[in-house]
Design a protein around this motif. Structure first.
Motif, PDB file in Angstrom:
ATOM      1  N   HIS A 271       0.556 -87.643  28.318  1.00  0.00           N
ATOM      2  CA  HIS A 271       0.974 -87.535  29.728  1.00  0.00           C
ATOM      3  C   HIS A 271       1.623 -88.645  29.969  1.00  0.00           C
ATOM      4  CE1 HIS A 271      -1.023 -83.631  30.965  1.00  0.00           C
ATOM      5  NE2 HIS A 271      -1.480 -83.741  29.652  1.00  0.00           N
ATOM      6  N   MET A 272       0.971 -89.655  29.893  1.00  0.00           N
ATOM      7  CA  MET A 272       1.367 -91.067  30.208  1.00  0.00           C
ATOM      8  C   MET A 272       2.854 -91.311  29.782  1.00  0.00           C
ATOM      9  SD  MET A 272      -2.037 -93.419  30.936  1.00  0.00           S
ATOM     10  CE  MET A 272      -2.911 -92.840  29.697  1.00  0.00           C
ATOM     11  N   ILE A 273       3.105 -91.244  28.513  1.00  0.00           N
ATOM     12  CA  ILE A 273       4.090 -91.544  27.615  1.00  0.00           C
ATOM     13  C   ILE A 273       5.425 -90.842  28.319  1.00  0.00           C
ATOM     14  CG2 ILE A 273       5.310 -91.537  25.440  1.00  0.00           C
ATOM     15  CD1 ILE A 273       3.474 -93.654  25.727  1.00  0.00           C
ATOM     16  N   PRO A 274       5.397 -89.385  28.456  1.00  0.00           N
ATOM     17  CA  PRO A 274       6.515 -88.682  28.989  1.00  0.00           C
ATOM     18  C   PRO A 274       6.797 -89.427  30.587  1.00  0.00           C
ATOM     19  CG  PRO A 274       5.103 -87.141  28.057  1.00  0.00           C
ATOM     20  CD  PRO A 274       4.545 -88.436  28.050  1.00  0.00           C
ATOM     21  N   TYR A 275       5.861 -89.596  31.379  1.00  0.00           N
ATOM     22  CA  TYR A 275       6.021 -90.066  32.801  1.00  0.00           C
ATOM     23  C   TYR A 275       6.784 -91.474  32.360  1.00  0.00           C
ATOM     24  CZ  TYR A 275       3.730 -86.941  35.623  1.00  0.00           C
ATOM     25  OH  TYR A 275       3.369 -85.622  36.401  1.00  0.00           O
ATOM     26  N   LEU A 276       6.475 -92.250  31.368  1.00  0.00           N
ATOM     27  CA  LEU A 276       7.025 -93.612  31.189  1.00  0.00           C
ATOM     28  C   LEU A 276       8.404 -93.363  30.839  1.00  0.00           C
ATOM     29  CD1 LEU A 276       6.527 -96.522  31.473  1.00  0.00           C
ATOM     30  CD2 LEU A 276       5.634 -96.474  29.161  1.00  0.00           C
ATOM     31  N   GLU A 277       8.725 -92.500  30.107  1.00  0.00           N
ATOM     32  CA  GLU A 277      10.070 -92.167  29.639  1.00  0.00           C
ATOM     33  C   GLU A 277      10.947 -91.721  30.893  1.00  0.00           C
ATOM     34  OE1 GLU A 277      11.923 -92.499  26.762  1.00  0.00           O
ATOM     35  OE2 GLU A 277      10.134 -93.638  25.906  1.00  0.00           O
ATOM     36  N   LEU A 278      10.402 -90.949  31.961  1.00  0.00           N
ATOM     37  CA  LEU A 278      11.043 -90.581  33.058  1.00  0.00           C
ATOM     38  C   LEU A 278      11.292 -91.786  33.989  1.00  0.00           C
ATOM     39  CD1 LEU A 278      12.532 -88.331  34.464  1.00  0.00           C
ATOM     40  CD2 LEU A 278      10.279 -87.792  35.369  1.00  0.00           C
TER      41      LEU A 278
ATOM     42  N   GLN B 249      14.552 -82.977  27.621  1.00  0.00           N
ATOM     43  CA  GLN B 249      13.567 -83.142  26.771  1.00  0.00           C
ATOM     44  C   GLN B 249      12.655 -84.512  26.674  1.00  0.00           C
ATOM     45  OE1 GLN B 249      12.320 -80.653  24.827  1.00  0.00           O
ATOM     46  NE2 GLN B 249      13.879 -79.138  25.515  1.00  0.00           N
ATOM     47  N   LEU B 250      13.366 -85.437  27.401  1.00  0.00           N
ATOM     48  CA  LEU B 250      12.938 -86.975  27.473  1.00  0.00           C
ATOM     49  C   LEU B 250      12.666 -87.568  25.911  1.00  0.00           C
ATOM     50  CD1 LEU B 250      10.271 -86.878  30.493  1.00  0.00           C
ATOM     51  CD2 LEU B 250      12.703 -87.340  30.517  1.00  0.00           C
TER      52      LEU B 250
ATOM     53  N   GLY C 119       3.382 -82.019  23.049  1.00  0.00           N
ATOM     54  CA  GLY C 119       5.102 -81.885  23.383  1.00  0.00           C
ATOM     55  C   GLY C 119       5.655 -83.311  22.941  1.00  0.00           C
ATOM     56  N   THR C 120       5.093 -84.417  22.904  1.00  0.00           N
ATOM     57  CA  THR C 120       5.834 -85.701  22.864  1.00  0.00           C
ATOM     58  C   THR C 120       6.258 -85.650  21.067  1.00  0.00           C
ATOM     59  OG1 THR C 120       4.938 -86.737  24.550  1.00  0.00           O
ATOM     60  CG2 THR C 120       5.899 -87.953  22.402  1.00  0.00           C
ATOM     61  N   SER C 121       5.329 -85.206  20.421  1.00  0.00           N
ATOM     62  CA  SER C 121       5.411 -85.095  18.983  1.00  0.00           C
ATOM     63  C   SER C 121       6.543 -84.021  18.471  1.00  0.00           C
ATOM     64  CB  SER C 121       4.247 -84.821  18.133  1.00  0.00           C
ATOM     65  OG  SER C 121       3.281 -85.888  18.262  1.00  0.00           O
ATOM     66  N   VAL C 122       6.503 -83.287  19.284  1.00  0.00           N
ATOM     67  CA  VAL C 122       7.500 -82.024  18.987  1.00  0.00           C
ATOM     68  C   VAL C 122       8.922 -82.433  19.242  1.00  0.00           C
ATOM     69  CG1 VAL C 122       8.638 -79.695  19.867  1.00  0.00           C
ATOM     70  CG2 VAL C 122       6.189 -79.835  19.428  1.00  0.00           C
ATOM     71  N   VAL C 123       9.130 -83.158  20.515  1.00  0.00           N
ATOM     72  CA  VAL C 123      10.515 -83.728  20.956  1.00  0.00           C
ATOM     73  C   VAL C 123      10.827 -84.583  19.809  1.00  0.00           C
ATOM     74  CG1 VAL C 123      11.661 -85.050  22.664  1.00  0.00           C
ATOM     75  CG2 VAL C 123      10.166 -83.070  23.280  1.00  0.00           C
ATOM     76  N   GLU C 124       9.988 -85.747  19.574  1.00  0.00           N
ATOM     77  CA  GLU C 124      10.159 -86.786  18.547  1.00  0.00           C
ATOM     78  C   GLU C 124      10.544 -86.161  17.404  1.00  0.00           C
ATOM     79  OE1 GLU C 124       7.344 -90.181  20.571  1.00  0.00           O
ATOM     80  OE2 GLU C 124       6.847 -89.225  18.479  1.00  0.00           O
TER      81      GLU C 124
ATOM     82  N   SER D  11      20.468 -82.117  17.903  1.00  0.00           N
ATOM     83  CA  SER D  11      21.220 -82.651  19.290  1.00  0.00           C
ATOM     84  C   SER D  11      20.728 -81.993  20.339  1.00  0.00           C
ATOM     85  CB  SER D  11      22.941 -82.140  19.223  1.00  0.00           C
ATOM     86  OG  SER D  11      23.583 -81.961  20.336  1.00  0.00           O
ATOM     87  N   ALA D  12      20.395 -80.846  20.637  1.00  0.00           N
ATOM     88  CA  ALA D  12      19.777 -80.229  21.877  1.00  0.00           C
ATOM     89  C   ALA D  12      18.657 -80.995  22.278  1.00  0.00           C
ATOM     90  CB  ALA D  12      19.338 -78.864  21.423  1.00  0.00           C
ATOM     91  N   TYR D  13      17.796 -81.480  21.404  1.00  0.00           N
ATOM     92  CA  TYR D  13      16.613 -82.247  21.740  1.00  0.00           C
ATOM     93  C   TYR D  13      16.951 -84.097  21.830  1.00  0.00           C
ATOM     94  CZ  TYR D  13      13.285 -78.696  20.847  1.00  0.00           C
ATOM     95  OH  TYR D  13      12.576 -77.364  20.846  1.00  0.00           O
ATOM     96  N   GLY D  14      17.797 -84.392  20.893  1.00  0.00           N
ATOM     97  CA  GLY D  14      17.791 -85.834  21.031  1.00  0.00           C
ATOM     98  C   GLY D  14      19.432 -86.291  21.593  1.00  0.00           C
ATOM     99  N   ASN D  15      20.111 -85.568  22.123  1.00  0.00           N
ATOM    100  CA  ASN D  15      21.452 -86.089  22.730  1.00  0.00           C
ATOM    101  C   ASN D  15      21.281 -86.697  23.952  1.00  0.00           C
ATOM    102  OD1 ASN D  15      23.836 -85.811  24.449  1.00  0.00           O
ATOM    103  ND2 ASN D  15      24.634 -85.133  22.247  1.00  0.00           N
ATOM    104  N   MET D  16      21.365 -87.920  24.152  1.00  0.00           N
ATOM    105  CA  MET D  16      21.231 -88.857  25.471  1.00  0.00           C
ATOM    106  C   MET D  16      22.105 -88.598  26.547  1.00  0.00           C
ATOM    107  SD  MET D  16      18.449 -90.159  24.763  1.00  0.00           S
ATOM    108  CE  MET D  16      18.437 -91.088  26.340  1.00  0.00           C
ATOM    109  N   ASP D  17      23.449 -88.158  26.066  1.00  0.00           N
ATOM    110  CA  ASP D  17      24.488 -87.604  27.157  1.00  0.00           C
ATOM    111  C   ASP D  17      23.801 -86.246  27.905  1.00  0.00           C
ATOM    112  OD1 ASP D  17      26.315 -89.443  26.700  1.00  0.00           O
ATOM    113  OD2 ASP D  17      27.128 -88.354  25.300  1.00  0.00           O
ATOM    114  N   ILE D  18      23.522 -85.408  27.210  1.00  0.00           N
ATOM    115  CA  ILE D  18      22.741 -84.237  27.797  1.00  0.00           C
ATOM    116  C   ILE D  18      21.523 -84.917  28.628  1.00  0.00           C
ATOM    117  CG2 ILE D  18      21.439 -82.312  27.334  1.00  0.00           C
ATOM    118  CD1 ILE D  18      23.078 -81.935  24.765  1.00  0.00           C
ATOM    119  N   GLN D  19      20.599 -85.592  27.980  1.00  0.00           N
ATOM    120  CA  GLN D  19      19.716 -86.000  28.865  1.00  0.00           C
ATOM    121  C   GLN D  19      20.049 -86.564  30.059  1.00  0.00           C
ATOM    122  OE1 GLN D  19      16.093 -85.815  28.259  1.00  0.00           O
ATOM    123  NE2 GLN D  19      16.362 -86.585  30.306  1.00  0.00           N
ATOM    124  N   ASN D  20      21.072 -87.619  30.168  1.00  0.00           N
ATOM    125  CA  ASN D  20      21.476 -88.258  31.194  1.00  0.00           C
ATOM    126  C   ASN D  20      21.854 -87.154  32.317  1.00  0.00           C
ATOM    127  OD1 ASN D  20      21.123 -91.013  31.093  1.00  0.00           O
ATOM    128  ND2 ASN D  20      22.606 -91.083  29.545  1.00  0.00           N
TER     129      ASN D  20
END
Length: 474
Positions: free
Chosen positions: A21-28, A247-248, A366-371, A443-452
């Protein structure tokens, strides 16, 4: 048009005491900081000391705030996160967490916070924030599909028609489309205390519901590129604003560690010695571990698969865990040169990104899935606790992962089923669909333009709905 100083927010982040939980919160948190907003990240001293350091470009905007964890009976003195405890003792961590109410309220009262973003466990935050004229948001690190499976707010707070474990082995009535999303019987039995009670006196499911009911906003770790139908459904189920945060995916250089340079050099050299796409990476997260029987079958299955592997093995969950697990006799000698078992911290992102790694045997946190998805690595799935089983069903539906086949009633499985699943995903023609689907979805998971875009949309909402007037006192 650029933001002015008056547009900048002060956001308080308060995740549950689990690194998943802390790691996704830290990413955000880092996303907020890089947009120029000030963030106070609250947790306990030992947890903060184990989190990655704040990146140098953010030290003026992001601060860690240490709030001591009260001592409670049956909770070891050094246990401040779920990774420090076997599963049956996490209920005592929830008791200690609830005792953080007063110090968190004191911090908020002395702060100039605009928003507090809190996790499922802190169901008591909303009323405190409202009294102080601070806006509140419940941020779930669970994907939209898992939240929708759990149900509307009223069902979480005691109105659910599902009362027995068997009721959770089929999709609930409020899901209007065809899906296989549900628990296996053995999976729900392992975590049924989340639904029927624990020593804290408050079920996890009630915490979710009460936190939703008092929040001004619901935030969820999901995106329309991956879960459009589930996000729409979640918006229909919860009668207040629901915003996806994306997806962070983590930044490749963000996870520092004091021993990383030496450790990574050794690991990298070993991975360099293996053929491209040939290595199975194995890790089951920080908060859970297989039983001894399960571990033995996994190890023997790896041996039978004849595949190279890199295994980050956690044998014990804190000093109070009496069920330490061990590898089978002679296993290390028999796999010498082909497999590497690593019993300390390992830089997961760098391992997954290595060209020699072709698949990930994972618990489906969740974090392992996204990574894994953001790096194009298909999953061999072995869920253990919490929402991991629901994540596995979703990935199986979308053909991005394949489960180790298990008996649906008791969870038993054989080393042969481990070997078969590994070889299917890693090398066999029949498993090519998994390897190709993950590349298609990368790309759906890792694209930083989408994330931004998701971060900008979220921040626009936070700014537009910031408090009109605030009460602060010292």
């Amino acid at each position: 048009m650029a933001d002015t100083a008056d547009d900048k927010l002060h956001i308080v982040m308060f995740p549950w005491l689990a690194f998943g939980h802390m790691i996704p919160y830290l990413e955000l948190t880092k996303h907020f900081g890089r947009k120029g907003h000030r963030v106070s990240f609250l947790s306990t001293p030992r947890n903060i000391d184990r989190l990655p350091g704040i990146p140098l470009d953010l030290v003026a905007l992001v601060e860690y705030v240490k709030i001591p964890l009260p001592a409670v009976e049956n909770l070891p003195e050094t246990a401040e996160a779920t990774s420090d405890l076997p599963y049956d003792k996490i209920q005592y961590l929830k008791i200690a967490h609830d005792k953080l109410l007063d110090p968190v309220a004191k911090f908020l009262k002395s702060s100039d916070a605009d928003w507090i973003i809190y996790d499922f466990a802190a169901y008591w935050i909303g009323p405190i924030a409202r009294e102080l004229s601070i806006k509140s948001a419940q941020f779930s690190i669970f994907f939209a599909s898992s939240l929708a499976f759990m149900g509307p707010t009223w069902s979480l707070m005691g109105g659910d028609y599902r009362k027995a474990p068997e009721d959770y082995t089929v999709a609930p009535k409020w899901i209007p489309f065809q899906t296989s999303l549900a628990f296996r019987l053995f999976e729900i039995k392992r975590i049924f205390d989340s639904f029927d009670g624990n020593a804290s006196g408050v079920t996890d499911i009630y915490r979710f519901g009460a936190g939703q009911e008092s929040a001004d906003l619901i935030m969820v770790r999901s995106s329309y590129e991956v879960q459009p139908e589930w996000l729409k459904l979640l918006g229909d189920l919860i009668p207040k604003p629901v915003l996806p945060v994306g997806q962070l995916p983590p930044g490749q250089g963000d996870y520092g560690h004091s021993k990383e340079t030496d450790e990574w050099q050794w690991i990298n050299e070993w991975l360099d010695s293996k053929e491209r796409g040939s290595v199975v990476y194995i890790a089951f997260g920080t908060e859970s571990k297989p039983t001894q029987v399960e571990l033995t079958q996994i190890a023997l299955g790896l041996e039978k698969s004849r595949l190279p592997f890199f295994w980050v093995l956690k044998t014990q969950l804190g000093s109070s865990d009496v069920d330490r697990v061990e590898l089978p006799d002679g296993f290390m000698e028999r796999v010498k040169g082909r497999g590497l078992v690593w019993t300390s911290w390992a830089p997961q992102l760098k391992v997954l990104a290595h060209d020699s790694v072709g698949g990930f045997l994972s618990h489906c946190g969740g974090t392992s899935v996204v990574e894994a998805m953001s790096l194009g690595k298909p999953l061999i799935m072995f869920p253990l606790l919490s929402d991991q089983a629901l994540n596995a069903r979703l990935l199986e539906e979308k053909q991005m992962g394949h489960p180790i086949l298990r008996n649906e009633s008791d969870g038993s499985f054989t080393s042969d089923s481990v070997a078969q699943s590994l070889r299917l995903v890693m090398v066999e023609e029949e498993g090519k669909v998994y390897r190709e689907k993950v590349k298609e979805m990368r790309s759906a998971y890792g694209n930083m333009d989408i994330q931004n875009r998701y971060i900008d949309n979220l921040l626009n909402h936070l700014k537009a709905n910031r408090p009109v007037a605030k009460i602060h006192s010292t």
